[in-house]
Scaffold this active site. Structure first.
Site, short mmCIF file in Angstrom:
data_model
loop_
_atom_site.label_atom_id
_atom_site.label_comp_id
_atom_site.label_asym_id
_atom_site.label_seq_id
_atom_site.Cartn_x
_atom_site.Cartn_y
_atom_site.Cartn_z
N ASP A 97 5.80 5.64 5.53
CA ASP A 97 7.13 5.29 5.97
C ASP A 97 7.65 6.26 6.88
OD1 ASP A 97 9.29 3.40 6.53
OD2 ASP A 97 10.35 4.39 4.77
N GLU A 132 7.50 13.50 -1.25
CA GLU A 132 8.66 13.75 -0.29
C GLU A 132 8.40 15.23 0.01
OE1 GLU A 132 11.01 12.21 1.72
OE2 GLU A 132 11.62 14.49 2.08
N LYS A 189 11.05 1.91 -0.82
CA LYS A 189 9.88 1.32 -1.03
C LYS A 189 8.94 1.74 -2.33
CE LYS A 189 10.08 0.96 3.99
NZ LYS A 189 11.14 1.91 4.01
N CYS A 234 11.57 2.98 11.10
CA CYS A 234 12.82 2.33 11.53
C CYS A 234 13.11 2.54 13.06
CB CYS A 234 13.80 2.52 10.63
SG CYS A 234 14.32 4.23 10.47
N GLY A 250 13.40 6.36 -1.89
CA GLY A 250 12.54 5.83 -2.86
C GLY A 250 12.72 4.07 -2.70
N1 SAM Z 1 10.32 5.49 2.14
C1 SAM Z 1 11.64 5.92 2.31
C2 SAM Z 1 12.28 4.68 1.54
O1 SAM Z 1 12.03 3.53 1.80
O2 SAM Z 1 13.27 5.07 0.88
C3 SAM Z 1 12.40 6.24 3.48
C4 SAM Z 1 11.48 7.40 4.27
S1 SAM Z 1 12.11 8.17 5.41
C5 SAM Z 1 11.98 6.85 6.69
C6 SAM Z 1 11.04 9.28 5.87
C7 SAM Z 1 10.83 10.75 5.24
O3 SAM Z 1 9.92 11.27 5.59
C8 SAM Z 1 12.19 11.30 4.80
O4 SAM Z 1 12.57 11.42 3.48
C9 SAM Z 1 11.63 12.86 5.32
O5 SAM Z 1 12.39 13.73 4.39
C10 SAM Z 1 10.31 12.79 5.41
N2 SAM Z 1 9.40 13.72 6.20
C11 SAM Z 1 10.05 14.31 7.00
N3 SAM Z 1 9.01 15.11 7.64
C12 SAM Z 1 7.90 14.93 7.10
C13 SAM Z 1 6.54 15.48 7.19
N4 SAM Z 1 6.18 16.21 8.12
N5 SAM Z 1 5.63 14.88 6.42
C14 SAM Z 1 6.05 13.90 5.53
N6 SAM Z 1 7.30 13.44 5.44
C15 SAM Z 1 8.21 13.92 6.18
#
Ligand code: SAM
Length: 458
Positions: A178, A134, A116, A231, A114
């Protein structure tokens, strides 16, 4: 753990021996620590930053600050009050890319935990809405905790596949992806991530990103902005993902007006078709590895806003008596719409109430607006989330200011002394920042701090 050999080899090939070596060396260094202040909750920002040991501003984010070293956030009441979010500095850059979204609808498609989302929630303001999705249920509940603590009351947390949100066609003024990625930019901050990296996983992530972007694009309004970020450093998941998207979206993708970027910030700027790109290398910019891109959906596209059919009707309208009691607890009752789900009342931003209803009737929404609480004989038993809400009217309830030891006991959900509390319900504060509620009944205190948030660390 060493850097993966195939990763180090690729970096040297892509960046050249000198720059590749500099990047690898930086990934073995010490990560900077940074926070982003909550503009509506930080109070005396100067005093808070001094206590945290702030040592400089994050140049690309007005509320971002570097800390000289990592404090014990767990024992800081301001952290628990949501006065700041511990957020890696480079990630804070997306706030510059999203543009002016005050009063608008933003979809954060991959949102947990969370960081962003809370940034977008501050930017859309009290009349806007952030839909934070999520896919992973466990991570979604952490996201919901962080959203409640941020307390802007303008976020709906959903937990579903991106496809379910893609069905809200042309709905959002901005969509942020993201993306889940191979995490090469986290090799410094989270050395364990080195063990999970493989070339196969890079390919897998790239394919997943392609699929997510298709849904993001459907959900975006013509003229709205798409912010894509990872990232990781590799082309396949960064520029490559944008190129593959341009192959199917073509001239639907248009350039967005972009912010100034200071040359001294160390960001590597680029362009892929209509996308402007920004790469953060830890040996150049003060932050972890990060890649972000922005473009908009051509305003000439047209297309109607569409949403899926309601699957259920969950909400009841609060009656007059309930609205009067609930309205007593918030500073701007006219700007809120109160609804019930079962016996719990929720407050939504009035400007977005229909949008939240439409979403909630079609998707699994695990938290929306502000949970106000339940009514017993016409009086509100406040939900813990209401204490965190920036729009709470403190005249509604006696305020008990706790000292450091009592605050810690409260946050551990341990016994607290009744001395500072009035009879009945109290808002518990530390340095003026609200943490939760406690109820005094004679010489006994009911500590109402949520179990799921309590400090376990000794
Ligand atoms: N935006 C978050 C932040 O700023 O705190 C970080 C997000 S992290 C880089 C990516 C997220 O995408 C993870 O929480 C992951 O569980 C989720 N994710 C994994 N597979 C996914 C999918 N197929 N579709 C959408 N989200 C997915």
């Amino acid at each position: 753990m060493e850097l993966p050999v195939a990763f180090a080899g690729r970096v040297v090939r892509d960046l050249g021996p000198e720059e590749g070596a500099a990047l690898c060396a930086a990934l073995d260094g010490v990560p900077p620590v940074s926070v982003r202040l909550h503009p509506a909750k930080c109070g005396d920002a100067g005093a808070l930053l001094r206590r945290l040991g702030a040592c400089g501003r994050v140049p690309w984010c007005a509320d971002g600050h570097y800390l000289a070293e990592r404090p014990q956030f767990t024992f800081d009441p301001a952290f628990h009050a949501g006065a700041y979010y511990v957020q890696e500095a480079a990630s804070q850059f997306v706030g510059r890319l999203v543009g002016d979204v005050a009063g608008r609808r933003v979809l954060d498609l991959c949102a947990a935990p969370g960081g962003k989302t809370t940034l977008y929630a501050s930017l859309v303001g009290p009349e806007g809405l952030v839909v934070a999705n999520e896919i992973d249920r466990r991570r979604a509940s952490v996201l919901a905790d962080n959203v409640r603590k941020w307390g802007t009351g303008n976020v709906a947390v959903t937990t579903c596949e991106p496809k379910a949100l893609g069905e809200f066609e042309n709905w959002f003024d901005a969509v942020a992806v993201d993306a889940p990625c191979s995490g090469e930019g986290m090799f410094r901050k989270d050395p364990a991530s080195r063990g999970e990296w493989s070339e196969g996983n890079v390919r897998l992530c790239a394919a997943r990103q392609d699929a997510i972007l298709r849904e993001a694009w459907r959900a975006l309004k013509p003229g709205g902005r798409l912010i894509y970020s990872t990232c990781t450093f590799n082309r396949d998941e960064d520029e490559g993902t944008l190129e593959r998207m341009l192959a199917w979206a073509g001239d639907e993708v248009a350039e967005a007006a972009v912010p100034e970027v200071g040359a001294e910030w160390g960001i590597v700027c680029g362009q892929v078709g209509a996308f402007r790109t920004y790469r953060f290398f830890p040996h150049r910019a003060c932050g972890e590895g990060f890649f972000a891109a922005v473009a908009c959906k051509s305003p000439d596209l047209g297309g109607r806003m569409r949403s899926p059919k309601a699957r259920r009707t969950l909400f009841g309208q609060a009656d007059k008596g309930a609205v009067a009691e609930l309205g007593r607890w918030v500073r701007e009752p006219a700007a809120m719409r109160f609804v019930t789900v079962g016996d719990t009342f929720y407050g939504w931003p009035a400007a977005q109430a229909e949008a939240v209803r439409t979403l909630s009737e079609a998707l699994p929404v695990i938290c929306s607006g502000v949970a106000m609480g339940q009514l017993f004989k016409g009086r509100l038993k406040p939900d813990p989330a209401l204490a965190f809400f920036v729009g709470l009217d403190r005249a509604a309830v006696p305020v008990a200011e706790f000292g450091p030891d009592e605050t810690l006991s409260y946050l551990r959900r341990a016994e607290v002394r009744p001395d500072a509390l009035a009879e009945g319900m109290n808002l518990v504060c530390a340095e003026g920042r609200a943490l939760g509620f406690a109820k005094r009944i004679g010489g006994r205190v009911n500590n109402l701090y949520p179990n799921s948030l309590r400090i376990l660390k000794q």
